[in-house]
Write a protein that holds these residues in place. Sequence first.
Motif, mmCIF file in Angstrom:
data_model
loop_
_atom_site.group_PDB
_atom_site.id
_atom_site.type_symbol
_atom_site.label_atom_id
_atom_site.label_comp_id
_atom_site.label_asym_id
_atom_site.label_seq_id
_atom_site.Cartn_x
_atom_site.Cartn_y
_atom_site.Cartn_z
ATOM 1 N N LYS A 392 11.338 -5.631 -13.898
ATOM 2 C CA LYS A 392 12.681 -5.154 -13.579
ATOM 3 C C LYS A 392 13.443 -6.154 -12.711
ATOM 4 C CE LYS A 392 14.877 -0.811 -12.182
ATOM 5 N NZ LYS A 392 15.215 -0.412 -13.533
ATOM 6 N N LEU A 393 12.712 -6.811 -11.802
ATOM 7 C CA LEU A 393 13.350 -7.751 -10.881
ATOM 8 C C LEU A 393 13.290 -9.196 -11.368
ATOM 9 C CD1 LEU A 393 11.988 -6.244 -7.534
ATOM 10 C CD2 LEU A 393 14.282 -5.985 -8.509
ATOM 11 N N GLY A 394 12.684 -9.415 -12.550
ATOM 12 C CA GLY A 394 12.588 -10.761 -13.087
ATOM 13 C C GLY A 394 11.635 -11.647 -12.315
ATOM 14 N N LEU A 395 10.639 -11.030 -11.666
ATOM 15 C CA LEU A 395 9.653 -11.789 -10.899
ATOM 16 C C LEU A 395 8.394 -12.018 -11.729
ATOM 17 C CD1 LEU A 395 9.922 -9.879 -7.490
ATOM 18 C CD2 LEU A 395 10.892 -12.113 -8.037
ATOM 19 N N THR A 396 7.611 -12.991 -11.316
ATOM 20 C CA THR A 396 6.308 -13.225 -11.925
ATOM 21 C C THR A 396 5.233 -13.086 -10.854
ATOM 22 O OG1 THR A 396 6.440 -15.594 -11.528
ATOM 23 C CG2 THR A 396 7.275 -14.784 -13.641
ATOM 24 N N GLU A 397 3.973 -12.964 -11.263
ATOM 25 C CA GLU A 397 2.895 -12.765 -10.294
ATOM 26 C C GLU A 397 2.788 -13.886 -9.266
ATOM 27 O OE1 GLU A 397 -0.780 -11.707 -12.064
ATOM 28 O OE2 GLU A 397 0.043 -9.950 -13.076
ATOM 29 N N PRO A 401 3.410 -13.219 -3.399
ATOM 30 C CA PRO A 401 3.230 -13.438 -1.952
ATOM 31 C C PRO A 401 4.544 -13.768 -1.244
ATOM 32 C CG PRO A 401 1.492 -14.530 -3.185
ATOM 33 C CD PRO A 401 2.512 -14.076 -4.190
ATOM 34 N N ALA A 402 5.342 -14.632 -1.841
ATOM 35 C CA ALA A 402 6.614 -15.000 -1.215
ATOM 36 C C ALA A 402 7.572 -13.814 -1.185
ATOM 37 C CB ALA A 402 7.240 -16.165 -1.972
ATOM 38 N N THR A 410 12.279 -16.088 1.341
ATOM 39 C CA THR A 410 11.838 -15.766 -0.017
ATOM 40 C C THR A 410 11.603 -14.273 -0.214
ATOM 41 O OG1 THR A 410 9.546 -16.130 0.644
ATOM 42 C CG2 THR A 410 10.736 -18.016 -0.292
ATOM 43 N N ALA A 411 11.678 -13.494 0.855
ATOM 44 C CA ALA A 411 11.343 -12.063 0.758
ATOM 45 C C ALA A 411 12.306 -11.341 -0.182
ATOM 46 C CB ALA A 411 11.382 -11.427 2.134
ATOM 47 N N ASN A 412 11.760 -10.383 -0.902
ATOM 48 C CA ASN A 412 12.569 -9.543 -1.785
ATOM 49 C C ASN A 412 12.442 -8.107 -1.287
ATOM 50 O OD1 ASN A 412 13.496 -7.877 -3.943
ATOM 51 N ND2 ASN A 412 13.231 -9.598 -5.351
ATOM 52 N N PRO A 413 13.378 -7.634 -0.456
ATOM 53 C CA PRO A 413 13.259 -6.297 0.154
ATOM 54 C C PRO A 413 13.095 -5.180 -0.872
ATOM 55 C CG PRO A 413 15.021 -7.547 1.187
ATOM 56 C CD PRO A 413 14.586 -8.341 -0.009
ATOM 57 N N LEU A 414 13.748 -5.336 -2.011
ATOM 58 C CA LEU A 414 13.641 -4.283 -3.018
ATOM 59 C C LEU A 414 12.225 -4.222 -3.581
ATOM 60 C CD1 LEU A 414 15.343 -2.127 -4.285
ATOM 61 C CD2 LEU A 414 16.010 -3.721 -6.082
ATOM 62 N N PHE A 415 11.622 -5.381 -3.826
ATOM 63 C CA PHE A 415 10.246 -5.387 -4.328
ATOM 64 C C PHE A 415 9.277 -4.833 -3.278
ATOM 65 C CE2 PHE A 415 6.158 -7.627 -5.192
ATOM 66 C CZ PHE A 415 5.878 -6.993 -6.390
#
Length: 481
Positions: A392-397, A401-402, A410-415
Amino acid sequence: MLVVSLYTAHPVLASVVEDASCPIGIGIGAVLPVWTVIPFAGILLSIALFPLAFPHFWHNHFGKISAFWALLFAVPFLYVYHMEALHQIFHIYLIDYIPFIILLWGLFTIAGGVVISGTLRGTPVLNTIMLLIGTVLASWVGTTGAAMVMIRPVLRANKYRLNKVHVVCFFIFLVANIGGSLTPLGDPPLFLGFLHNVPFFWVTTGILPHMLLTTAILLAMFFVIDTIYYRKEMKTGKLAVADDGEKAPVRVQGIYNFLFLGGVVGLVLMSGYWKPGHVMVMGVHMEYQNTVRDVGILIMGALSLFATPRELREANDFSWFPIIEVAKLFAGIFMTIIPALAILKAGSHGAMASLVALVKEPYHYYWVTGALSSFLDNAPTYLTFFNLALGKLGLTEPCVPAALAAGAETANPLFISYLKAISAGAVFMGANTYIGNAPNFMVKSIAEEAGINMPSFFGYMLKYSMPMLIPVFIIVTFVFF
């Protein structure tokens, strides 16, 4: 039908997989139809219904039933997608299933060598203390390990109590589930998260407030209920726990097994921080440190078997059946969950785009993950929604950590919010049913062997989990999500 329908989707696969413009992580999930999860639903419904409808048949043939559902998906999947399907299968077994079972086996074996004996009287205060000890222990030796270490002392302490079903049910709530929420060692879904790049101690700080609130409410609730039962038993003279003056000191035998438990903890920690490199096995990226960790856990379990006298395991009524049952059932679950994981990982490009669109807020993740963890199994459910959040957020594994480094650029508060909700939902709500987490059924089985008339699958839900747990989970929702 599976073959024909998969074949119709096949021509699209090549263009999707080879299309460099597709976001990373979509892959085969963009072309698999949603009904390919039918074998997954089938195996989970079998786990829920067969023990009730056909208990003898299930006891003797659950492995065959698991294999049936696994093959129902695997054969047409391999026929249609060839090497891509083979890669997906190797990946989930090498990266997820085998490490998952090795860790469970290690904890189950080592904990089965620890015997707690002596005079224990099941008063409300002592029962509450034992539940608290088990809850604290669960995050560090696993819910399975803590449940196996603590359930027999709890049953011995309450041997002479008239009402003790509630003790076992709260034991399942706290020790077999909620207590395991603070480390990847605690509960299988969190270990799967660790395998997928969630830092080891992220969950310790991330879920601590949720765990403390939930545990405090449940322990207070248990103390009140147990006190009411205890006083009724005292007044009616039905309490057969009168002090006869004979007191044996509490002893812990096989205590050296805690060294092996420490070894397992050290190996898991090592695998999170040591990065010596990798090797490709059947097209799957295998990290050396994970192989060392799994071999080390097997050695710790073997050392426990060698060092622990047979008499101690007999005193615990130790048998291999619970871990064999889990290994066989999860072998099928992990095979059949491949399409669900792939489709959800594809996010808005997959067949579950409508579900992706509906699950937006952290409390959606909390309740949807939790509800499915109650009736399915919390480990694969966690993995499913973990991948859903990534997609959903377009992130990969590798980004995990970031993205979880709160306070960093690099933090993603929503994730972070999503993963807190997913972790709490998967761990906490595994307690809603007997099939929500691996130790639940083990605890029920051991209690029944001790002569306790445990409620049925639905009786447990209607009398205990729904009226006692759901209100607590609603409070957690309003406070944290």
